[in-house]
Write an enzyme that holds these catalytic residues in place. Structure first.
Site, PDB file in Angstrom:
ATOM      1  N   LYS A  14       1.043  -1.630  -0.546  1.00 25.23           N
ATOM      2  CA  LYS A  14      -0.486   0.188  -0.115  1.00 25.23           C
ATOM      3  C   LYS A  14       0.841   1.203   0.106  1.00 25.23           C
ATOM      4  O   LYS A  14       1.930   1.076   0.806  1.00 25.23           O
ATOM      5  CB  LYS A  14      -0.649  -0.352   1.356  1.00 25.23           C
ATOM      6  CG  LYS A  14      -1.986   0.852   1.449  1.00 25.23           C
ATOM      7  CD  LYS A  14      -2.632   0.934   2.167  1.00 25.23           C
ATOM      8  CE  LYS A  14      -3.794   2.024   2.329  1.00 25.23           C
ATOM      9  NZ  LYS A  14      -4.799   1.620   4.010  1.00 25.23           N
ATOM     10  N   SER A  40      -9.752   1.668   3.183  1.00 25.78           N
ATOM     11  CA  SER A  40      -9.330   2.413   1.890  1.00 25.78           C
ATOM     12  C   SER A  40      -7.974   1.493   1.284  1.00 25.78           C
ATOM     13  O   SER A  40      -6.867   1.597   0.193  1.00 25.78           O
ATOM     14  CB  SER A  40      -7.997   3.163   2.515  1.00 25.78           C
ATOM     15  OG  SER A  40      -7.125   2.878   3.896  1.00 25.78           O
ATOM     16  N   SER A  62      -9.792  -0.740   6.592  1.00 24.86           N
ATOM     17  CA  SER A  62      -9.589  -0.718   5.629  1.00 24.86           C
ATOM     18  C   SER A  62      -8.296  -2.008   5.023  1.00 24.86           C
ATOM     19  O   SER A  62      -7.711  -2.024   3.752  1.00 24.86           O
ATOM     20  CB  SER A  62      -8.130   0.175   6.008  1.00 24.86           C
ATOM     21  OG  SER A  62      -8.896   1.642   5.710  1.00 24.86           O
TER      22      SER A  62
HETATM   23  N1  GLN Z   1     -12.945   3.404   5.485  1.00 24.34           N
HETATM   24  C1  GLN Z   1     -12.814   4.046   7.275  1.00 24.34           C
HETATM   25  C2  GLN Z   1     -12.248   5.552   7.284  1.00 24.34           C
HETATM   26  O1  GLN Z   1     -12.682   6.112   6.619  1.00 24.34           O
HETATM   27  C3  GLN Z   1     -11.134   3.102   7.647  1.00 24.34           C
HETATM   28  C4  GLN Z   1     -10.026   3.555   7.587  1.00 24.34           C
HETATM   29  C5  GLN Z   1      -8.381   3.004   7.438  1.00 24.34           C
HETATM   30  O2  GLN Z   1      -8.948   1.706   7.610  1.00 24.34           O
HETATM   31  N2  GLN Z   1      -7.191   3.448   7.168  1.00 24.34           N
HETATM   32  O3  GLN Z   1     -11.681   6.537   8.033  1.00 24.34           O
END
Ligand code: GLN
Length: 482
Positions: free
Chosen positions: A76, A151, A175
């Site tokens: 990532k 994400s 994420s």
């Molecule tokens: N979807 C969550 C957010 O928008 C989690 C994001 C993540 O785990 N990086 O914050």
């Protein structure tokens, strides 16, 4: 898991075995990965930075020994890789090259793995769909009109499409697990402090954890064994010894007790509910006892998560000001104008929304009402989970409330996007490990995940349960149709 065929569709365990034996040449392997990515990436946009020359050099520099000998890994793009780009899918870091490797990258390299390329994400890991990327969205390999989740959507898509056997992501509120569920792969979020965050660009430090995507529990175990453990560069890493996660996979789960939480799945639409109930039947058939546990504060998780995550993000992202870090706005301006213009031009809308919400929650006059209360509720959720694990070994929940949604569907409605994390955020708030395993395909042919949560440092048990579930499902690998 197939033992032959395209390299990326094979398991990390089988690739490293063949590389160590000398029956799979690094050159062939590198070429296969490069071909596969070049063939599919225009359509999927799983990788945001893929350079055949860099990939080739990384593969050639890897060594044919170690637990991950020759294994290509997708990373990532919020995890630092020395010399190559690390952009967090943000304009503000569009030309940033890190002077160091993250600790996880050093450890993977020492075990023989190599970085194939950097994968797409929601800008600074803020989102649930990978649509908030300055480089454009990733497509779900099962259905390109849908999102891969987020994400870490690029990492999930790269593994699901068979471009690489394993990938790294980060999980702050779901994420790793949510995109794993949407893409039909296994996604593990370890205990907070189990894996070093040194070199992970911080979003919300008390919640962030690097996690693993793979197509089997065994590959997750293999990678976790390599990257876990104390790191002098991250004082929050635990000194707890790293167990042998792979030998912990054996033995089955007969006699285990798994808790389910009332109010977490009954209101799901029929298909998701039936799938969850079927997963419980599979667990029971494996000898597991399913009982109810009470987690009365669980319903607060989303509100609590978005206050704490945004508050921490507003502080963590202060360093991207065009001077300490980040692209500086061009032209003559005062220091203050420089900050404002660099940040205005550099950040996307979702990141700005988070910084404003977080700054508000921390501002004097509102601190106690928002941040203080959220911390209090977080402590309650954590205590309830700890109490629940006094009575059961693991807790089962759906990973997501829906299957992968269509691109664009939730972009105009941030709240509905935030609700994607309803089942995943609690594990981050409590710092406990959780895994999402492929559980079924929907009537439309889209993957559905089962999530298992365990007490702190219960990764061996989570992985064993995931392995048992995977083998009794009869569909060990779910590579999407082409
Ligand atoms: N979807 C969550 C957010 O928008 C989690 C994001 C993540 O785990 N990086 O914050």
């Amino acid at each position: 898991m197939s033992d032959t065929g395209p390299v990326g569709a094979r398991s990390a365990a089988s690739i490293s075995r063949d590389v160590r034996r000398g029956t799979l040449a690094l050159r062939t392997l590198g070429g296969d990965v490069i071909d596969a990515v070049e063939k599919r990436n225009d359509e999927l946009r799983a990788f945001v930075h893929f350079d055949a020359g860099e990939a080739r050099a990384a593969c050639d520099a890897s060594h044919a020994e170690g637990a991950l000998a020759g294994v290509p890994i997708a990373v990532k793009d919020n995890i630092a890789t020395r010399g190559t780009l690390t952009t967090c899918a943000s304009r503000i870091l569009s030309s940033y090259r890190s002077p160091n490797d993250a600790t996880v990258i050093e450890r993977l390299a020492a075990a023989g793995a190599w970085v194939a390329g950097k994968t797409n994400l929601d800008e600074f890991a803020m989102g649930s769909s990978t649509e908030h990327s300055a480089f454009g969205p990733t497509s779900n390999p099962w259905d390109p009109t849908r999102v891969p989740g987020g994400s870490s959507g690029g990492s999930a898509a790269a593994v699901a499409a068979g471009l690489v056997p394993v990938a790294l992501g980060s999980d702050t509120g779901g994420s790793v697990r949510q995109p794993a569920a949407f893409c039909g792969v296994t996604g593990l979020k370890p205990t907070w402090g189990r894996v070093s965050r040194s070199g992970l660009v911080a979003f919300a430090s008390s919640l962030d954890q690097i996690g693993i995507f793979a197509r089997s529990a065994r590959d997750c175990a293999r990678v976790l064994g390599v990257i876990a453990g104390h790191d002098p560069r991250d004082a929050t890493t635990s000194i707890e010894p790293v167990p042998d996660y792979e030998s912990a996979l054996e033995g089955g789960i007969a006699g285990l007790s798994v808790g389910i939480v009332e109010g977490t799945w009954e209101t799901l639409d029929d298909e998701m509910r039936v799938c969850f109930e079927r997963s419980l039947t599979i667990l029971r058939d494996l000898g597991v006892t399913v009982t109810h546990v009470a987690l009365p504060s669980l319903g607060l998780s989303i509100a609590v998560y978005y206050i704490i995550a945004n508050a921490e993000a507003s502080a963590n992202l202060a360093r991207f000001d065009g001077i300490r870090y980040g692209r500086r706005a061009e032209g003559d301006h005062t220091l203050r104008e420089g900050y404002v213009r660099s940040r205005t031009e550099g950040f996307g809308d979702e990141v700005k929304r988070r910084i404003m919400l977080g700054t508000f929650a921390l501002s004097s006059g509102y601190y106690d009402e928002y941040y203080g209360r959220a911390q209090h509720a977080r402590a309650m959720i954590t205590a309830e989970l700890r109490a629940a694990f006094g009575g059961v070994d693991l807790i089962a929940m759906p990973t997501t409330p829906t299957v992968a949604f269509r691109k664009g569907e939730k972009l105009a409605d941030p709240l509905s996007m935030y609700l994607s994390d309803v089942y995943t955020a609690p594990a981050n708030l409590a710092g406990i490990p959780a895994i999402s395993v492929p559980a079924a395909l929907s009537s439309e042919g889209l993957p559905i995940g089962l999530q298992l949560l365990g007490p702190h440092f219960a990764e061996p048990l989570l992985l064993r349960a995931a392995a048992a579930f995977e083998s009794s499902l009869g569909v060990p690998v779910m590579v999407p149709p082409r």
